[in-house]
Motif scaffolding. Structure first.
Motif, PDB file in Angstrom:
ATOM      1  N   ARG A   1      -7.516   4.360   4.105  1.00  0.00           N
ATOM      2  CA  ARG A   1      -8.001   3.361   5.064  1.00  0.00           C
ATOM      3  C   ARG A   1      -8.240   3.988   6.441  1.00  0.00           C
ATOM      4  O   ARG A   1      -9.231   3.688   7.101  1.00  0.00           O
ATOM      5  CB  ARG A   1      -6.989   2.222   5.182  1.00  0.00           C
ATOM      6  CG  ARG A   1      -6.845   1.401   3.915  1.00  0.00           C
ATOM      7  CD  ARG A   1      -5.779   0.321   4.076  1.00  0.00           C
ATOM      8  NE  ARG A   1      -5.571  -0.427   2.845  1.00  0.00           N
ATOM      9  CZ  ARG A   1      -4.692  -1.415   2.708  1.00  0.00           C
ATOM     10  NH1 ARG A   1      -3.932  -1.759   3.747  1.00  0.00           N
ATOM     11  NH2 ARG A   1      -4.560  -2.042   1.553  1.00  0.00           N
ATOM     12  N   ALA A   2      -7.324   4.863   6.857  1.00  0.00           N
ATOM     13  CA  ALA A   2      -7.506   5.525   8.149  1.00  0.00           C
ATOM     14  C   ALA A   2      -8.747   6.406   8.143  1.00  0.00           C
ATOM     15  O   ALA A   2      -9.515   6.434   9.119  1.00  0.00           O
ATOM     16  CB  ALA A   2      -6.267   6.346   8.476  1.00  0.00           C
TER      17      ALA A   2
ATOM     18  N   ASP B   1      -2.963   5.087   0.148  1.00  0.00           N
ATOM     19  CA  ASP B   1      -3.844   3.984   0.543  1.00  0.00           C
ATOM     20  C   ASP B   1      -4.032   3.946   2.058  1.00  0.00           C
ATOM     21  O   ASP B   1      -5.145   3.738   2.553  1.00  0.00           O
ATOM     22  CB  ASP B   1      -3.271   2.657   0.053  1.00  0.00           C
ATOM     23  CG  ASP B   1      -3.287   2.555  -1.462  1.00  0.00           C
ATOM     24  OD1 ASP B   1      -4.143   3.211  -2.073  1.00  0.00           O
ATOM     25  OD2 ASP B   1      -2.442   1.836  -2.014  1.00  0.00           O
ATOM     26  N   TRP B   2      -2.902   4.130   2.795  1.00  0.00           N
ATOM     27  CA  TRP B   2      -3.001   4.115   4.255  1.00  0.00           C
ATOM     28  C   TRP B   2      -3.879   5.266   4.754  1.00  0.00           C
ATOM     29  O   TRP B   2      -4.677   5.108   5.680  1.00  0.00           O
ATOM     30  CB  TRP B   2      -1.615   4.221   4.880  1.00  0.00           C
ATOM     31  CG  TRP B   2      -0.820   2.945   4.804  1.00  0.00           C
ATOM     32  CD1 TRP B   2       0.306   2.734   4.082  1.00  0.00           C
ATOM     33  CD2 TRP B   2      -1.124   1.711   5.456  1.00  0.00           C
ATOM     34  NE1 TRP B   2       0.743   1.432   4.235  1.00  0.00           N
ATOM     35  CE2 TRP B   2      -0.123   0.785   5.092  1.00  0.00           C
ATOM     36  CE3 TRP B   2      -2.144   1.290   6.312  1.00  0.00           C
ATOM     37  CZ2 TRP B   2      -0.105  -0.531   5.539  1.00  0.00           C
ATOM     38  CZ3 TRP B   2      -2.119  -0.027   6.771  1.00  0.00           C
ATOM     39  CH2 TRP B   2      -1.124  -0.909   6.391  1.00  0.00           C
TER      40      TRP B   2
ATOM     41  N   PRO C   1       0.819  -1.211   0.000  1.00  0.00           N
ATOM     42  CA  PRO C   1       0.000   0.000   0.000  1.00  0.00           C
ATOM     43  C   PRO C   1       0.857   1.267   0.000  1.00  0.00           C
ATOM     44  O   PRO C   1       1.898   1.336   0.643  1.00  0.00           O
ATOM     45  CB  PRO C   1      -0.803  -0.116   1.301  1.00  0.00           C
ATOM     46  CG  PRO C   1      -0.732  -1.553   1.677  1.00  0.00           C
ATOM     47  CD  PRO C   1       0.577  -2.047   1.176  1.00  0.00           C
TER      48      PRO C   1
ATOM     49  N   PRO D   1       1.281   5.463   0.724  1.00  0.00           N
ATOM     50  CA  PRO D   1       0.812   6.358   1.792  1.00  0.00           C
ATOM     51  C   PRO D   1      -0.614   6.853   1.569  1.00  0.00           C
ATOM     52  O   PRO D   1      -1.376   7.032   2.524  1.00  0.00           O
ATOM     53  CB  PRO D   1       1.826   7.502   1.746  1.00  0.00           C
ATOM     54  CG  PRO D   1       3.074   6.876   1.211  1.00  0.00           C
ATOM     55  CD  PRO D   1       2.617   5.864   0.221  1.00  0.00           C
TER      56      PRO D   1
END
Length: 281
Positions: free
Chosen positions: A33-34, A29-30, A25, A27
Motif C-alpha cells: 500500500r505504501a 500488505d502495508w 493486513p 507487513p
C-alpha cells in the motif's frame, strides 16, 4: 449472557501463519500500500510539473480571470437578442434531432448486442467492439470530422451528436435488455409465441421505461454538447459564443453563458420529472 470461549494461543498462532489476513493486513500488505501511494504521488507530481502547474502560474491565472469578470459585467445582448435566441433554438434542434436519430438507429442494434437475444458470439462480439470504438471518440472530434465532410452549420452538429450517441445508446439498450426478467419470456414461449412475439410482448415492455429514461437524460446532455461543438463550426449558440470571445466582447459572452445556464437548468428540471414519472417513482 454466555461468553464465547477465548481462542487458544497455539491455535491463534497457527491461524495467523496459515491465514494472516484473518487478523488484519500483513507487513507485506502495508508495504504494498505504501509503494502504491508513493507511485500515485510520483505520477501526480510529474503530471503537475509536465503541465507547468506552478503556484505562480495559478495565481497569475486567477488574477487574469478576475480581470475578465470585470468586463463581463453587466451582461448584455449587444442589440442582437433575437439572433441569439434563434441560435439557442438551433442548438436545441441539434440536440433533439441528434438524440432522436441516434435512439431510432440504436433500438435494433441494442437487441442485436444483447446476449439473451443474439446468442452467437461470433456476430455479437464484433458488434459490441465496434460500438466501443464509436464510444471512444468524443463528440467534438466527430464534429470536426463532419464539419470537414459536409461543411459548416447545424447539419454537421446533428451528425456528430447522432453518431456519438449511437455507441452510447446501443450499449445501454443492450445492457437493459440483458437485465430483463426471464420469466415473462419463458411464459410467452411456453404459450406458443414466436421469437419475435416473445420479444414484442415479454421483453419490450420491460425495457421501454429504461430506454425512454436514457433518451431523456442524453437529450439533456446533448444540449450542452451541442453548445460546445458550435465552437468548431457545427452551428448553434456555441458559434456565437466563440465569435464574442474572439472579439473580446466579454459582456455579450457572459449573456450567452447565462442563456445556456438557464436553458440547461430548465431542461434538467423537466427531464428529471419526466424520468421519475416514466420509471414509476
Amino acid at each position: 449472557m454466555t461468553r464465547r470461549p477465548a481462542l487458544a494461543p497455539e491455535l491463534r498462532d497457527d491461524l495467523l501463519r496459515e491465514r494472516p489476513r484473518l487478523f488484519g493486513p500483513t507487513p507485506g500488505d502495508w508495504a504494498l500500500r505504501a509503494a502504491a501511494g508513493l507511485v500515485i504521488l510520483a505520477v501526480l507530481g510529474f503530471s503537475l510539473w509536465r503541465v507547468d502547474a506552478t503556484p505562480e502560474r495559478i495565481a497569475e491565472g486567477i488574477g487574469r480571470l478576475g480581470f475578465l469578470l470585470q468586463f463581463m459585467w453587466p451582461p448584455t445582448a449587444g442589440g442582437e437578442l433575437w439572433r441569439l435566441v434563434m441560435a439557442l433554438l438551433e442548438t436545441l434542434a441539434i440536440a433533439l434531432i441528434g438524440t432522436v436519430a441516434a435512439a431510432v438507429a440504436s433500438y435494433p442494434i441494442g437487441f442485436l448486442g444483447a446476449r439473451n437475444i443474439l446468442r452467437m458470439r461470433l456476430l455479437r462480439l464484433p458488434l459490441r467492439r465496434a460500438l466501443d470504438v464509436i464510444r471512444g471518440v468524443d463528440v467534438l472530434i466527430f464534429a470536426l470530422i463532419f464539419v470537414a465532410a459536409v461543411g459548416l452549420g447545424p447539419f454537421a452538429g446533428i451528425l456528430a451528436v447522432a453518431v456519438n450517441d449511437v455507441g452510447n445508446f446501443s450499449k445501454l439498450f443492450a445492457e437493459a435488455i440483458e437485465n430483463t426478467d426471464d420469466g415473462p419470456a419463458e411464459g410467452a414461449a411456453a404459450s406458443g409465441c414466436s421469437r419475435l412475439e416473445t420479444i414484442r410482448f415479454a421483453i419490450v415492455p420491460q425495457v421501454m421505461p429504461v430506454i425512454l429514461s436514457h433518451i431523456l437524460y442524453f437529450f439533456e446532455r446533448n444540449v450542452r454538447a451541442a453548445s460546445i461543438i458550435g465552437i468548431v463550426g457545427a452551428g448553434g449558440i456555441g458559434f456565437e459564443l466563440s465569435e464574442r470571445i474572439r472579439g473580446n466582447y466579454w459582456d455579450e459572452a457572459a449573456f450567452i453563458i447565462l442563456m445556456l445556464l438557464v436553458t440547461v437548468m430548465v431542461i434538467d428540471r423537466i427531464s428529471h420529472r419526466l424520468r421519475l414519472r416514466i420509471i414509476g417513482r
